[in-house]
Motif scaffolding. Sequence first.
Motif, PDB file in Angstrom:
ATOM      1  N   TYR A 190       0.576  -1.578  -0.114  1.00 23.71           N
ATOM      2  CA  TYR A 190      -0.385   0.093  -0.164  1.00 23.71           C
ATOM      3  C   TYR A 190       0.732   1.441  -0.138  1.00 23.71           C
ATOM      4  O   TYR A 190       0.932   1.828   1.079  1.00 23.71           O
ATOM      5  CB  TYR A 190      -1.391  -0.391   1.233  1.00 23.71           C
ATOM      6  N   PRO A 191       1.504   1.552  -1.097  1.00 24.71           N
ATOM      7  CA  PRO A 191       2.588   3.198  -0.640  1.00 24.71           C
ATOM      8  C   PRO A 191       1.804   3.901  -0.941  1.00 24.71           C
ATOM      9  O   PRO A 191       1.883   5.164  -1.326  1.00 24.71           O
ATOM     10  CB  PRO A 191       3.447   2.333  -2.561  1.00 24.71           C
ATOM     11  N   GLU A 192       0.342   3.837  -1.490  1.00 20.01           N
ATOM     12  CA  GLU A 192      -0.437   5.285  -1.440  1.00 20.01           C
ATOM     13  C   GLU A 192      -0.649   5.561  -0.673  1.00 20.01           C
ATOM     14  O   GLU A 192      -1.311   6.406  -0.340  1.00 20.01           O
ATOM     15  CB  GLU A 192      -1.461   4.699  -2.929  1.00 20.01           C
ATOM     16  N   PHE A 193      -0.894   4.932   0.393  1.00 21.45           N
ATOM     17  CA  PHE A 193      -1.292   5.063   2.332  1.00 21.45           C
ATOM     18  C   PHE A 193      -0.259   5.443   2.757  1.00 21.45           C
ATOM     19  O   PHE A 193      -0.146   6.138   3.999  1.00 21.45           O
ATOM     20  CB  PHE A 193      -1.930   3.942   2.636  1.00 21.45           C
ATOM     21  N   LEU A 194       0.896   5.973   2.730  1.00 19.80           N
ATOM     22  CA  LEU A 194       2.025   6.217   2.947  1.00 19.80           C
ATOM     23  C   LEU A 194       2.103   7.345   3.507  1.00 19.80           C
ATOM     24  O   LEU A 194       2.575   7.644   5.413  1.00 19.80           O
ATOM     25  CB  LEU A 194       3.175   5.213   2.818  1.00 19.80           C
TER      26      LEU A 194
ATOM     27  N   GLY B 243      17.973   1.171   7.943  1.00 16.36           N
ATOM     28  CA  GLY B 243      18.212   1.583   7.547  1.00 16.36           C
ATOM     29  C   GLY B 243      18.094   1.725   5.701  1.00 16.36           C
ATOM     30  O   GLY B 243      17.283   2.831   5.329  1.00 16.36           O
ATOM     31  N   LYS B 244      18.423   0.951   5.141  1.00  7.89           N
ATOM     32  CA  LYS B 244      18.160   0.910   3.910  1.00  7.89           C
ATOM     33  C   LYS B 244      16.705   0.230   3.424  1.00  7.89           C
ATOM     34  O   LYS B 244      16.116   1.058   2.263  1.00  7.89           O
ATOM     35  CB  LYS B 244      19.026  -0.224   3.466  1.00  7.89           C
ATOM     36  N   LEU B 245      15.666  -0.279   4.660  1.00  9.29           N
ATOM     37  CA  LEU B 245      14.771  -0.297   3.654  1.00  9.29           C
ATOM     38  C   LEU B 245      14.221   1.198   3.702  1.00  9.29           C
ATOM     39  O   LEU B 245      13.122   0.989   2.653  1.00  9.29           O
ATOM     40  CB  LEU B 245      13.757  -1.520   5.267  1.00  9.29           C
ATOM     41  N   SER B 246      14.372   1.695   4.902  1.00 13.18           N
ATOM     42  CA  SER B 246      13.601   3.243   5.135  1.00 13.18           C
ATOM     43  C   SER B 246      14.342   3.499   3.896  1.00 13.18           C
ATOM     44  O   SER B 246      13.403   4.609   3.752  1.00 13.18           O
ATOM     45  CB  SER B 246      13.653   3.681   6.705  1.00 13.18           C
ATOM     46  N   ASN B 247      15.751   4.117   3.331  1.00 18.08           N
ATOM     47  CA  ASN B 247      15.750   5.189   2.283  1.00 18.08           C
ATOM     48  C   ASN B 247      15.311   3.968   1.211  1.00 18.08           C
ATOM     49  O   ASN B 247      14.563   4.732   0.002  1.00 18.08           O
ATOM     50  CB  ASN B 247      17.045   4.605   1.843  1.00 18.08           C
ATOM     51  N   SER B 248      14.707   3.009   0.690  1.00 19.09           N
ATOM     52  CA  SER B 248      14.559   2.309  -0.346  1.00 19.09           C
ATOM     53  C   SER B 248      12.556   3.199  -0.218  1.00 19.09           C
ATOM     54  O   SER B 248      12.285   3.388  -1.796  1.00 19.09           O
ATOM     55  CB  SER B 248      14.406   1.523  -0.415  1.00 19.09           C
ATOM     56  N   ASP B 249      12.271   3.255   1.013  1.00 20.03           N
ATOM     57  CA  ASP B 249      10.407   3.921   0.863  1.00 20.03           C
ATOM     58  C   ASP B 249      10.460   4.622   0.448  1.00 20.03           C
ATOM     59  O   ASP B 249       9.439   5.214  -0.115  1.00 20.03           O
ATOM     60  CB  ASP B 249      10.294   3.456   2.421  1.00 20.03           C
TER      61      ASP B 249
ATOM     62  N   TRP C 189      -7.966  -0.057   7.503  1.00 16.77           N
ATOM     63  CA  TRP C 189      -6.616  -1.121   8.353  1.00 16.77           C
ATOM     64  C   TRP C 189      -5.283  -0.240   7.762  1.00 16.77           C
ATOM     65  O   TRP C 189      -5.208  -1.214   8.575  1.00 16.77           O
ATOM     66  CB  TRP C 189      -7.661  -2.204   6.611  1.00 16.77           C
ATOM     67  N   PHE C 190      -5.246  -0.428   6.751  1.00 17.69           N
ATOM     68  CA  PHE C 190      -3.223   0.263   6.513  1.00 17.69           C
ATOM     69  C   PHE C 190      -3.361   0.793   8.021  1.00 17.69           C
ATOM     70  O   PHE C 190      -1.418   0.414   8.668  1.00 17.69           O
ATOM     71  CB  PHE C 190      -2.987   0.244   5.291  1.00 17.69           C
ATOM     72  N   ARG C 191      -3.762   2.569   8.661  1.00 13.79           N
ATOM     73  CA  ARG C 191      -3.486   2.734   9.166  1.00 13.79           C
ATOM     74  C   ARG C 191      -2.931   2.622  10.607  1.00 13.79           C
ATOM     75  O   ARG C 191      -2.096   2.819  11.612  1.00 13.79           O
ATOM     76  CB  ARG C 191      -3.888   4.221   9.663  1.00 13.79           C
ATOM     77  N   ILE C 192      -4.671   1.465  10.641  1.00 15.15           N
ATOM     78  CA  ILE C 192      -4.260   0.430  12.542  1.00 15.15           C
ATOM     79  C   ILE C 192      -3.565  -0.548  12.309  1.00 15.15           C
ATOM     80  O   ILE C 192      -2.417  -0.280  12.997  1.00 15.15           O
ATOM     81  CB  ILE C 192      -5.278  -0.124  12.521  1.00 15.15           C
TER      82      ILE C 192
END
Length: 317
Positions: A86-90, A311-317, A242-245
């Motif tokens: 769900y990248p559109e809800f980030l 840190g790599k995961l957060s940078n990739s997001d 649902w994604f937020r919760i």
Amino acid sequence: MNNLFLGKEGQEFESGKEAYFKKSAEWKKQDQEDQERLKRERNEGRSLANIRKLESLRFKHFYKAGETQERKLEIEDELAQLKQEYPEFLRKGIRTTIGYFFMLSFFLAVLVINFVLIKQPVQYLASQAFPPGSWAVTLATILLPFVIILFELGICSQLFLAQMSSSSRDEIILWQRLANVIVWVTPAMLLGTSVALYSGDEWPPEFYEFILLIAMGILAYVTDAGVVYGYARYQNAFAFFWFRINHLRREDKLRRCKKIFYRGKYQFTHACKNYEEAVNNHNQKFTTKVTFVPINVYFDDVYYEQLSISGKLSNSD
């Protein structure tokens, strides 16, 4: 010189006396040595028991931290999967959140209004099918509105799935036509029920009753259309919350896991320090030597490695 005056018996008495005191001193010395040996053995036993306790405590904190680390990695994988699905809800702000909230509120209001409007036609139909005043009429009056609403939601969900899954054009047209027809069910039932109720001596109804009937028909059409044609927006609103919760729940679990991990790291380090001091003190005081059992430095190696992965995961997001 004094022994000469004591005589033979006196000399024997003095010799026995000296031998007795000498023997008593040996016994006393032996007792002291035995007491010191027992004390040393007790102290050695306590030292060994303390070492075993610290050693087990060290492994306990080690494995507990390892379990927490594994749980932390699982939560991080779940968070990464949520963000990937769900990248559109980030990065939705407060305006979008409020919009989705009112969309769900609108959906609940539509269901309530639709239930109220359809209750009278359903009650009339149930009274025609079952004996008036029976429990079957009451049960049908309660269940049939829910069944009709679920039927509407089923049609619009199939239309949504057909559009999202790139189904054939004929299938999409079929579900679209069914959706266009189903929105007229409640208004038609209201009109039919009103005609049936006002038939006979009470026909034609008063003018205000015509206006009320038209208003109820319009409201019924709007609510049915809101259920059928707004399905995609309702699904997005439900998916957003649902994604937020789930995202907030997993972030809270991740914070608690990190807190437990840091506490376990401190306890492990403290236990290792006490264990090393206990082993060194024991080997200095007692003849029985204890071999120090090392544990690989688990915390810093693994934890800082996972920090770099996060840190790599957060940078990739």
